[in-house]
Design an enzyme around this catalytic site. Structure first.
Site, PDB file in Angstrom:
ATOM      1  N   GLY A 155       0.882  -1.198   0.050  1.00 54.31           N
ATOM      2  CA  GLY A 155       0.010  -0.142  -0.026  1.00 54.31           C
ATOM      3  C   GLY A 155       0.943   1.308  -0.077  1.00 54.31           C
ATOM      4  CG  ASP A 176       6.256  -7.379  -0.422  1.00 54.51           C
ATOM      5  OD1 ASP A 176       5.998  -8.291  -0.331  1.00 54.51           O
ATOM      6  OD2 ASP A 176       5.800  -6.318  -0.388  1.00 54.51           O
ATOM      7  CG  ASN A 184      -2.678  -7.574  -1.914  1.00 52.94           C
ATOM      8  OD1 ASN A 184      -1.751  -8.286  -2.563  1.00 52.94           O
ATOM      9  ND2 ASN A 184      -2.538  -7.757  -0.705  1.00 52.94           N
ATOM     10  CG  LEU A 185      -5.518  -6.055  -7.304  1.00 53.14           C
ATOM     11  CD1 LEU A 185      -6.261  -6.994  -8.441  1.00 53.14           C
ATOM     12  CD2 LEU A 185      -4.368  -5.836  -7.641  1.00 53.14           C
ATOM     13  CD  GLN A 186      -8.920  -1.260  -0.078  1.00 54.05           C
ATOM     14  OE1 GLN A 186      -7.471  -1.621   0.092  1.00 54.05           O
ATOM     15  NE2 GLN A 186      -9.295  -0.774   0.961  1.00 54.05           N
ATOM     16  CE  LYS A 200       1.551  -7.776  -2.113  1.00 53.30           C
ATOM     17  NZ  LYS A 200       1.234  -7.203  -0.746  1.00 53.30           N
ATOM     18  CB  CYS A 290      12.577   8.541  19.678  1.00 52.20           C
ATOM     19  SG  CYS A 290      14.143   8.671  19.991  1.00 52.20           S
ATOM     20  CB  CYS A 304      -4.050  -3.107   5.962  1.00 55.94           C
ATOM     21  SG  CYS A 304      -3.231  -1.545   6.251  1.00 55.94           S
TER      22      CYS A 304
HETATM   23 ZN   LIG Z   1      15.491   6.661  19.505  1.00 58.38          ZN
END
Ligand SMILES: [Zn+2]
Length: 383
Positions: A155, A176, A184-186, A200, A290, A304
């Protein structure tokens, strides 16, 4: 009867057609392209020497020492060349003329054009970049020499890869290990209905080659792991994080920090997304940890496939990532370092959070010790 004063009239500058200019060049006239340096990248009239109007006073004597030489000036449309011709006359060059209609008319009449650092394909393909002083020929050459690694051809990786390829980034490395699925195609617009079931990275390469055959696309149908992460991303100028899971993101963050490669982070969830840049080359830059010191439990961080996502959302966030990547490669603008840009599609609102470096960060803080990437994999697995 008063004496009528004769106004001192300046002789107008002679204007010649592009065809006449070619003829006069043949007879020894010098043709000067008086546009700015970056404007010449997409081509100059054959035989023209580049001399921006602002540099005429300093450089004309060395370029055309003989003031009796005939000089023709040309610019984009014929206006600046008139002014340049006037300056030349003031500097003592008597035989000056301006090419009427400039390079536009020159091209329209099919007269010969010389290309500089770009061949005809690149000059035309990247013409809108070449017009921007912030990109220009120098920037376009930087992009051509750059290498971007994209983690995930899904995506976020789809829009990012499409636009980076279109922009002329020299090498895109796609990492990938998935195959294209109908679901996936959406949103994963690199792929196509006819390529369901295809790896992919192969599907993506086909699309990218169709868009811009000049771009080199390296593919690795592998999952990013402790054992291969450095090998896969080493030598790249920017890494785009389009991963859909925490272990990959933690690994990527640790490796980018160690190899000092800027990491452009993006994430989407249902109707919202966020983007930031972690740049280990800058002392003040935070890292991914962080923001997320410890990997959340799997049930607290649905992907997703579990939570759903509005199809256009990764498009928006992935393009923001591509925009940050281009800025980093070109060295322009203010990168999203120390800032987390958040987008809410339902509210149609962006907001920005300050993201300072965390002195207690387990990733980049003074007490952080990277034993090895295996530790990170285990840390994520434990949660
Ligand atoms: Zn950090």
């Amino acid at each position: 009867m008063p004496i009528k004063e004769t106004p001192i009239k300046e002789t107008p500058i002679e204007e010649v057609t592009p065809r006449e200019a070619v003829e006069r060049q043949r007879r020894g006239a010098r043709l000067l392209d008086v546009r700015e340096n970056d404007e010449r990248a997409s081509g100059v009239a054959a035989g023209a020497a580049g001399l921006p109007r602002s540099e005429i006073a300093q450089r004309i004597a060395s370029l055309v020492p003989d003031r009796d030489s005939e000089i023709l000036t040309i610019c984009a449309s014929g206006k600046r060349s008139l002014l340049a011709a006037r300056s030349l006359r003031e500097l003592g060059y008597a035989r000056v003329a301006s090419v009427v209609g400039g390079l536009q008319r020159w091209r329209a009449e099919g007269l010969p054009i010389e290309l500089g650092q770009f061949d005809a394909d690149a000059a035309e393909r990247y013409s809108r970049h070449l017009l921007l002083p912030e990109v220009g020929a120098a920037g376009q050459l930087k992009l051509a020499a750059s290498r971007v690694a994209l983690i995930g051809a899904g995506g976020l990786g789809s829009p990012a890869a499409l636009y980076l390829a279109a922009a002329g980034v020299g090498t895109l490395t796609l990492i990938d290990d998935d195959k294209v699925e109908k679901s996936n195609l959406q949103r994963q617009v690199l792929h196509a209905d006819a390529r369901i079931g295809v790896p992919k990275v192969d599907s993506a390469r086909q699309t990218l080659a169709g868009l811009n055959p000049r771009v080199r696309v390296d593919t690795h149908a592998q999952r990013l792991r402790a054992a291969n992460v450095e090998e896969l991303i080493r030598g790249h100028d920017v890494v785009i994080d389009g991963a859909d899971n925490f272990p990959t993101r933690y690994l990527l963050d640790a490796a980018c920090r160690r190899l000092r490669i800027p990491l452009v982070y993006g994430a989407v969830h249902r109707f919202t997304g966020q983007v930031s840049v972690f740049d280990a080359r800058r002392a003040e830059s935070p890292c991914y940890r962080c923001l997320f010191p410890h990997p959340p439990a799997a049930e607290d961080a649905p992907n997703c496939a579990e939570a759903g996502v509005l199809g256009v959302l990764p498009g928006i966030i992935g393009l923001l990532q591509a925009s940050e990547a281009l800025k980093l490669m070109l060295g322009i603008g203010a990168p999203l370092v120390g800032r987390l840009l958040c987008f809410d599609a339902l509210a149609a609102r962006f907001h920005e959070l300050r993201l300072p470096r965390d002195p207690q960060c387990p990733g980049c803080g003074p007490l952080a010790v990277l034993q090895g990437y295996e530790d990170i994999a285990q840390l994520c697995a434990a949660h």
